[in-house]
Design an enzyme around this catalytic site. Structure first.
Site, mmCIF file in Angstrom:
data_model
loop_
_atom_site.group_PDB
_atom_site.id
_atom_site.type_symbol
_atom_site.label_atom_id
_atom_site.label_comp_id
_atom_site.label_asym_id
_atom_site.label_seq_id
_atom_site.Cartn_x
_atom_site.Cartn_y
_atom_site.Cartn_z
ATOM 1 N N ASP A 133 27.384 5.056 19.588
ATOM 2 C CA ASP A 133 26.002 5.474 19.840
ATOM 3 C C ASP A 133 25.576 5.193 21.270
ATOM 4 O O ASP A 133 24.726 5.905 21.813
ATOM 5 C CB ASP A 133 25.048 4.738 18.886
ATOM 6 C CG ASP A 133 25.063 5.308 17.480
ATOM 7 O OD1 ASP A 133 25.490 6.468 17.319
ATOM 8 O OD2 ASP A 133 24.653 4.586 16.549
ATOM 9 N N GLN A 172 23.261 2.896 10.290
ATOM 10 C CA GLN A 172 22.929 4.309 10.290
ATOM 11 C C GLN A 172 21.770 4.619 9.350
ATOM 12 O O GLN A 172 20.970 5.519 9.604
ATOM 13 C CB GLN A 172 24.161 5.144 9.933
ATOM 14 C CG GLN A 172 25.296 5.008 10.943
ATOM 15 C CD GLN A 172 24.844 5.258 12.375
ATOM 16 O OE1 GLN A 172 24.447 6.352 12.729
ATOM 17 N NE2 GLN A 172 24.906 4.222 13.212
ATOM 18 N N HIS A 186 43.128 55.938 24.881
ATOM 19 C CA HIS A 186 43.616 54.662 25.409
ATOM 20 C C HIS A 186 44.959 54.865 26.121
ATOM 21 O O HIS A 186 45.177 54.344 27.223
ATOM 22 C CB HIS A 186 43.804 53.660 24.263
ATOM 23 C CG HIS A 186 42.540 53.028 23.776
ATOM 24 N ND1 HIS A 186 41.499 53.749 23.252
ATOM 25 C CD2 HIS A 186 42.158 51.720 23.743
ATOM 26 C CE1 HIS A 186 40.531 52.928 22.903
ATOM 27 N NE2 HIS A 186 40.903 51.677 23.198
ATOM 28 N N TYR A 198 18.060 19.096 23.910
ATOM 29 C CA TYR A 198 16.992 18.559 23.079
ATOM 30 C C TYR A 198 17.257 17.089 22.760
ATOM 31 O O TYR A 198 18.356 16.717 22.344
ATOM 32 C CB TYR A 198 16.868 19.336 21.770
ATOM 33 C CG TYR A 198 15.689 18.855 20.939
ATOM 34 C CD1 TYR A 198 14.381 19.125 21.349
ATOM 35 C CD2 TYR A 198 15.884 18.093 19.794
ATOM 36 C CE1 TYR A 198 13.301 18.659 20.626
ATOM 37 C CE2 TYR A 198 14.803 17.624 19.051
ATOM 38 C CZ TYR A 198 13.520 17.902 19.481
ATOM 39 O OH TYR A 198 12.431 17.437 18.764
ATOM 40 N N HIS A 229 18.239 4.825 10.874
ATOM 41 C CA HIS A 229 17.719 5.990 11.587
ATOM 42 C C HIS A 229 16.595 6.689 10.833
ATOM 43 O O HIS A 229 15.603 7.108 11.429
ATOM 44 C CB HIS A 229 18.843 7.012 11.816
ATOM 45 C CG HIS A 229 19.683 6.734 13.010
ATOM 46 N ND1 HIS A 229 19.268 6.997 14.293
ATOM 47 C CD2 HIS A 229 20.934 6.221 13.117
ATOM 48 C CE1 HIS A 229 20.228 6.665 15.141
ATOM 49 N NE2 HIS A 229 21.244 6.186 14.456
ATOM 50 N N ASN A 267 16.086 16.782 13.460
ATOM 51 C CA ASN A 267 15.923 16.797 12.011
ATOM 52 C C ASN A 267 16.336 18.151 11.442
ATOM 53 O O ASN A 267 16.891 19.005 12.143
ATOM 54 C CB ASN A 267 14.474 16.454 11.640
ATOM 55 C CG ASN A 267 13.477 17.438 12.239
ATOM 56 O OD1 ASN A 267 13.823 18.552 12.627
ATOM 57 N ND2 ASN A 267 12.224 17.034 12.324
ATOM 58 N N GLU A 302 30.022 12.908 9.840
ATOM 59 C CA GLU A 302 29.645 12.857 11.255
ATOM 60 C C GLU A 302 30.345 11.671 11.910
ATOM 61 O O GLU A 302 31.003 11.807 12.936
ATOM 62 C CB GLU A 302 28.133 12.713 11.373
ATOM 63 C CG GLU A 302 27.641 12.555 12.804
ATOM 64 C CD GLU A 302 26.182 12.176 12.887
ATOM 65 O OE1 GLU A 302 25.597 12.351 13.969
ATOM 66 O OE2 GLU A 302 25.620 11.685 11.883
ATOM 67 N N HIS A 303 30.171 10.496 11.334
ATOM 68 C CA HIS A 303 30.846 9.277 11.788
ATOM 69 C C HIS A 303 31.731 8.767 10.655
ATOM 70 O O HIS A 303 31.248 8.577 9.535
ATOM 71 C CB HIS A 303 29.858 8.154 12.128
ATOM 72 C CG HIS A 303 28.734 8.557 13.024
ATOM 73 N ND1 HIS A 303 27.466 8.882 12.545
ATOM 74 C CD2 HIS A 303 28.670 8.675 14.367
ATOM 75 C CE1 HIS A 303 26.680 9.170 13.569
ATOM 76 N NE2 HIS A 303 27.384 9.052 14.686
#
Length: 455
Positions: free
Chosen positions: A387, A284, A446, A146, A287, A239, A353-354
């Site tokens: 990025d 950032q 078994h 995606y 975005h 999102n 995340e970063h």
């Protein structure tokens, strides 16, 4: 803990309301630290679940008809079938601006080199004469990738999704990106060009949670076009609705992580350059109005200087209103700490995340971080590098999930299959242990499955 939103540096009409969370003088547990660091307030994954459940149900029941209705509702486009014609892919690549093509090719080259180096090796361990256990890494058969749309265009996300899948050896790759009204209901042409550059021919004009549902469950063929076959793994950022859909289909398919709205944290001390810190926070925030930008520092002077730079640089940037909204939101702000030790603890609690490290001896500090999607070390490793052209992957876990999730990589598309190969003598050597353990677990059959081989 003290929280304020004072910013006396600029007039209220244009100032960035970059709030402060003051952790100094406190000894906080991990739970308290997690509660203290800035996080988005308002809509959460739980809030989105009901809407996403309805979308997934609609796609499963209505197929391409439902997808067409959702495209009309969310994207304002009419479509009979979302498959992008191959000639549209070829045309987009032919029309691509040379400088952009060159940049994409360089990004692909670096990403391929890093991805090729990630592939784990198969192993074989001999535990005795005739007793061999191996582990083989095998690619999944089919993946759905995606690539988001919305406020920006992300051909770089095409690279980040496709390259590790190809490096893993995946043979069937489908890609989805939202339809764009201004481009005749197709994804943005730069997205199509990037896909064509990588040899991806199965591209769909489907956005949001409905794309994740279509990948997970598949869509039957109609008179309008061929079936969209279900995939084994779904990857890619998006999102909150995309992240929620990935959470809801996990178990039906594998996912990379719940990669939602972007976030950056910067651990900095008095040696950091305020203009660089501010520029990276803004990069950032650009975005999305919900993007998170967090500064963690033990220097009040640095924090004040960064605020001044944020006001100046935010006013000058193209997406100024979006940036100011993101920087002024509850998900952003400066976290004041006593020292580097508390700063590292705050970073691990936030699990960004970063995460950028702008401190003395930044490599040594970076080596101590346990929780982050990706770590960027020093003044010349900004998140923007990752990025686009670092070679690393920018599809990374958000919202604290970096504490237990990894960024997209080659192993996302691989499975480790264990292979057991014992001879008669090797089985006989451990048969008594198997019988003993099967009896201890009250599973005598078994043990019988072993002893019958020696009757």
């Amino acid at each position: 803990m003290t929280i304020s939103s004072e910013n006396p540096a600029s007039p209220a009409a244009t100032a960035v309301d970059f709030r402060t969370v003051d952790l100094r003088g406190q000894s906080l547990t991990l739970a308290a630290l997690r509660a203290a660091v800035p996080r988005a307030q308002g809509q959460t994954v739980a809030d989105a679940e009901e809407k996403v459940h309805h979308i997934i149900s609609a796609v499963r029941q209505g197929g391409f008809v439902a997808l067409g209705e959702l495209a009309q509702r969310f994207d304002g486009v009419s479509q009979d079938h979302p498959l992008v014609p191959r000639e549209a892919l070829a045309s987009a690549l032919e029309d691509l601006e040379p400088s952009v093509r060159g940049a994409l090719e360089e990004s692909i080259s670096r990403a391929r080199r890093f991805a090729d180096g990630q592939r784990p090796r198969n192993i074989e361990v001999q535990l005795g004469d005739g007793a061999v256990v191996a582990q083989n890494w095998v690619p999944v058969a089919r993946v759905g990738l995606y690539v988001p749309g919305g406020l920006a265009v992300y051909p770089s996300s095409v690279i980040m999704n496709v390259v590790p899948a190809l490096a893993a050896g995946v043979q069937s790759i489908a890609l989805a990106s939202p339809p764009q009204k201004e481009f005749g209901g197709l994804p943005h042409p730069t997205i199509l060009a990037a896909a064509a550059l990588l040899g991806i021919t199965e591209v769909y004009a489907i956005g949001g949670a409905q794309a994740i549902a279509a990948f997970a469950y598949g869509v039957a063929a109609t008179e309008a076009g061929p079936a969209l076959e279900p995939v084994d793994v779904v990857t890619g950022p998006g999102n909150i609705f995309v992240a929620t859909a990935k959470r809801l289909v996990k178990g039906v398919v594998g996912i990379d992580s719940e990669a939602g709205t972007t976030e950056i944290a910067i651990l900095a001390d008095s040696t950091a350059q305020p203009r660089l810190v501010a520029a990276d926070l803004i990069s950032q925030a650009e975005h999305d109005p919900k993007a998170a930008s967090v500064l963690i520092t033990d220097s009040e002077d640095l924090a004040a200087a960064v605020r001044t730079e944020l006001d100046r640089q935010a006013a000058a940037t193209k997406h100024s209103a979006r940036v100011r909204e993101a920087l002024s939101g509850p998900q952003s702000g400066v976290v004041l700490v006593d020292d580097l030790e508390q700063g590292i603890a705050a970073c691990d609690a936030y699990a960004a995340e970063h995460l950028e490290i702008m401190t003395r001896d930044a490599p040594a500090v970076a080596a101590r971080i346990r929780n982050a999607g990706a770590i960027f070390v020093g003044d010349y490793s900004p998140v923007s590098l990752g990025d686009y052209c670092a070679g690393s992957n920018h599809v990374l876990p958000t919202s604290g999930t970096a504490a237990f999730s990894s960024g997209l990589n080659v192993t996302t598309f691989l499975r480790a299959i264990q292979v057991v190969n014992y001879s008669r003598d090797a089985l006989a050597e451990v048969s008594g242990h198997i019988v003993s353990l099967s009896g201890a677990e009250d599973l005598p059959a078994h043990g019988d499955a072993v002893t019958v081989r020696f009757s």
